[in-house]
Design a protein around this motif. Structure first.
Motif, short mmCIF file in Angstrom:
data_model
loop_
_atom_site.label_atom_id
_atom_site.label_comp_id
_atom_site.label_asym_id
_atom_site.label_seq_id
_atom_site.Cartn_x
_atom_site.Cartn_y
_atom_site.Cartn_z
N LEU A 14 48.73 53.38 38.11
CA LEU A 14 48.61 52.80 36.78
C LEU A 14 49.13 51.37 36.81
O LEU A 14 50.26 51.11 37.22
CB LEU A 14 49.42 53.62 35.77
N VAL A 15 48.29 50.44 36.36
CA VAL A 15 48.65 49.02 36.32
C VAL A 15 48.83 48.61 34.87
O VAL A 15 47.89 48.67 34.08
CB VAL A 15 47.57 48.15 36.98
N THR A 16 50.05 48.22 34.51
CA THR A 16 50.28 47.65 33.19
C THR A 16 50.06 46.14 33.26
O THR A 16 50.07 45.55 34.34
CB THR A 16 51.70 47.94 32.69
N GLY A 17 49.84 45.52 32.11
CA GLY A 17 49.51 44.09 32.13
C GLY A 17 48.20 43.83 32.84
O GLY A 17 48.00 42.77 33.43
N ALA A 18 47.29 44.79 32.76
CA ALA A 18 46.09 44.78 33.61
C ALA A 18 45.10 43.69 33.25
O ALA A 18 44.22 43.36 34.06
CB ALA A 18 45.39 46.14 33.56
N THR A 19 45.19 43.12 32.05
CA THR A 19 44.26 42.07 31.68
C THR A 19 44.84 40.67 31.88
O THR A 19 44.16 39.67 31.63
CB THR A 19 43.84 42.20 30.20
N GLY A 20 46.08 40.58 32.34
CA GLY A 20 46.75 39.31 32.50
C GLY A 20 46.47 38.63 33.83
O GLY A 20 45.71 39.13 34.66
N VAL A 75 48.34 38.09 36.55
CA VAL A 75 48.75 38.82 37.75
C VAL A 75 48.08 40.20 37.79
O VAL A 75 47.52 40.61 38.80
CB VAL A 75 50.28 38.96 37.81
N GLY A 76 48.14 40.91 36.66
CA GLY A 76 47.64 42.28 36.63
C GLY A 76 46.17 42.40 36.95
O GLY A 76 45.75 43.33 37.67
N SER A 77 45.35 41.46 36.46
CA SER A 77 43.92 41.55 36.74
C SER A 77 43.62 41.35 38.22
O SER A 77 42.71 41.99 38.78
CB SER A 77 43.16 40.51 35.91
N LEU A 78 44.39 40.49 38.87
CA LEU A 78 44.23 40.31 40.32
C LEU A 78 44.63 41.57 41.07
O LEU A 78 43.98 41.96 42.06
CB LEU A 78 45.08 39.13 40.81
N ILE A 79 45.69 42.21 40.62
CA ILE A 79 46.15 43.44 41.27
C ILE A 79 45.11 44.54 41.14
O ILE A 79 44.82 45.26 42.11
CB ILE A 79 47.51 43.87 40.69
N ASP A 87 49.38 35.04 45.73
CA ASP A 87 50.30 35.60 46.70
C ASP A 87 51.13 36.72 46.08
O ASP A 87 51.40 37.74 46.74
CB ASP A 87 51.22 34.51 47.26
N ILE A 88 51.53 36.54 44.82
CA ILE A 88 52.26 37.61 44.14
C ILE A 88 51.42 38.87 44.10
O ILE A 88 51.89 39.97 44.40
CB ILE A 88 52.65 37.18 42.71
N ALA A 89 50.15 38.72 43.73
CA ALA A 89 49.26 39.88 43.65
C ALA A 89 49.10 40.56 45.00
O ALA A 89 49.15 41.79 45.11
CB ALA A 89 47.90 39.46 43.10
N ASP A 90 48.91 39.77 46.05
CA ASP A 90 48.73 40.36 47.38
C ASP A 90 49.98 41.12 47.82
O ASP A 90 49.90 42.21 48.41
CB ASP A 90 48.41 39.26 48.40
N LEU A 91 51.15 40.56 47.55
CA LEU A 91 52.40 41.22 47.92
C LEU A 91 52.62 42.48 47.09
O LEU A 91 53.05 43.52 47.61
CB LEU A 91 53.57 40.25 47.76
N ALA A 92 52.30 42.41 45.80
CA ALA A 92 52.45 43.58 44.94
C ALA A 92 51.52 44.71 45.39
O ALA A 92 51.92 45.87 45.45
CB ALA A 92 52.16 43.20 43.49
#
Length: 292
Positions: free
Chosen positions: A4-10, A12-16, A170-175
């Motif tokens: 489950l990804v919260t902040g999914a439309t933001g 960072v979240g959309s990249l994740i 990079d944050i998204a890739d690390l997450a």
């Protein structure tokens, strides 16, 4: 079982969400308004709100792993603590939490201390989590790009102590790396805290110089006046947020935003590539803004 990804439309979240689907993970995207954006094929939209207990209970059902990102809001702490308590209730033992670097040091900055409170909960309850502590996002510069380009002034009062800005990609890739590592592990993994920083230590004058080079004309640093910065922010946003951001900038001027020794090497080893540099981000951003 899904992630489950919260902040999914933001930002960072959309990249994740996209990167998790690229890795063939089963993804649920928490959204307040279904249909607002188009997610990749295979992503399940889940309507919910972090402050709505009933909707979060439903969202966390059949979830193995949680990515928790809270927007900076007056009730940020409440949202985060409710979400984590409900995750425990649902048996979720694999968590990646997006905090902020130096959350324990910027003690007078509301959203920093809020995130530190969440970190303390994770630690005190021995939750199996990765705590990601990013520095200032390079992409925040896009909010002031027009000021830089139209007036030749770099307006962010970051001072001279040094800020290791990091690219949100990079944050998204690390997450995603941590989410997949935890999700695919046969059992719960030990708690980890990571400072997420870029490879360069930027100051107000050095950031202005990078923009000068990218634009081919002089850009000056606007100075360290945080009161003027607050007033400008309050002219187009809520006063509480403007003041919070002013306090953050004062903390940056005093303490800087730099990772622990060896942080860059550790992150690049995790990524298997170099971290993105500020000069490249600015060059890319400036080039994209130029008319064809």
């Amino acid at each position: 079982m899904s992630i489950l990804v919260t902040g999914a439309t933001g930002t960072v979240g959309s990249l994740i969400v996209q990167r998790l689907r690229d890795a063939n993970a089963e993804v649920k995207a928490l959204v307040r308004h279904p249909g607002k954006i188009s997610f990749p094929a295979g992503v399940t939209e889940v309507a919910g709100d972090l402050a709505d207990v009933a909707s979060m209970r439903a969202a966390l059902s059949s979830v193995r792993t949680l990515f928790l990102l809270n927007a900076v809001t007056p009730d940020e702490i409440t949202q985060a603590l409710i979400a984590l308590n409900l995750a425990r209730e649902a048996g979720v033992e694999r968590i990646v939490y997006l905090s902020v670097i130096h959350a324990d040091r910027y003690t007078n900055v509301p959203h920093f201390t809020g995130k530190h409170t969440v970190e303390r909960m994770i630690e005190s309850l021995d939750m199996a989590a990765t705590i990601l502590r990013p520095a200032y996002f390079m992409q925040n510069e896009r909010m002031v790009q027009q000021v830089i380009e139209n007036y030749g002034v770099y307006p962010m009062p970051i001072g001279s102590a040094g800020v290791a800005m990091i690219d949100v990609r990079d944050i998204a890739d690390l997450a995603v790396g941590e989410l997949l590592r935890r999700d695919r592990a046969p059992d719960r993994l030990p708690r980890v805290t990571l400072d997420l920083v870029g490879p360069d230590r930027l100051t107000g004058p050095s950031a202005a110089e990078v923009w000068s080079t990218a634009l081919g004309r002089e850009v000056k640093y606007g100075g360290d006046d945080t009161a003027a910065f607050e007033a400008q922010m309050a002219s187009f946003g809520p006063g509480w947020l403007a003041y919070d951001m002013r306090l953050m900038m004062e903390g940056i001027q005093q303490h800087g935003m730099r990772g622990a020794d060896g942080a860059v090497d550790r992150l690049e080893a995790m990524l298997g590539r170099p971290l993105r540099r500020y000069v490249d981000f600015v060059g890319e951003t400036a080039a994209n803004a130029k008319p064809d």
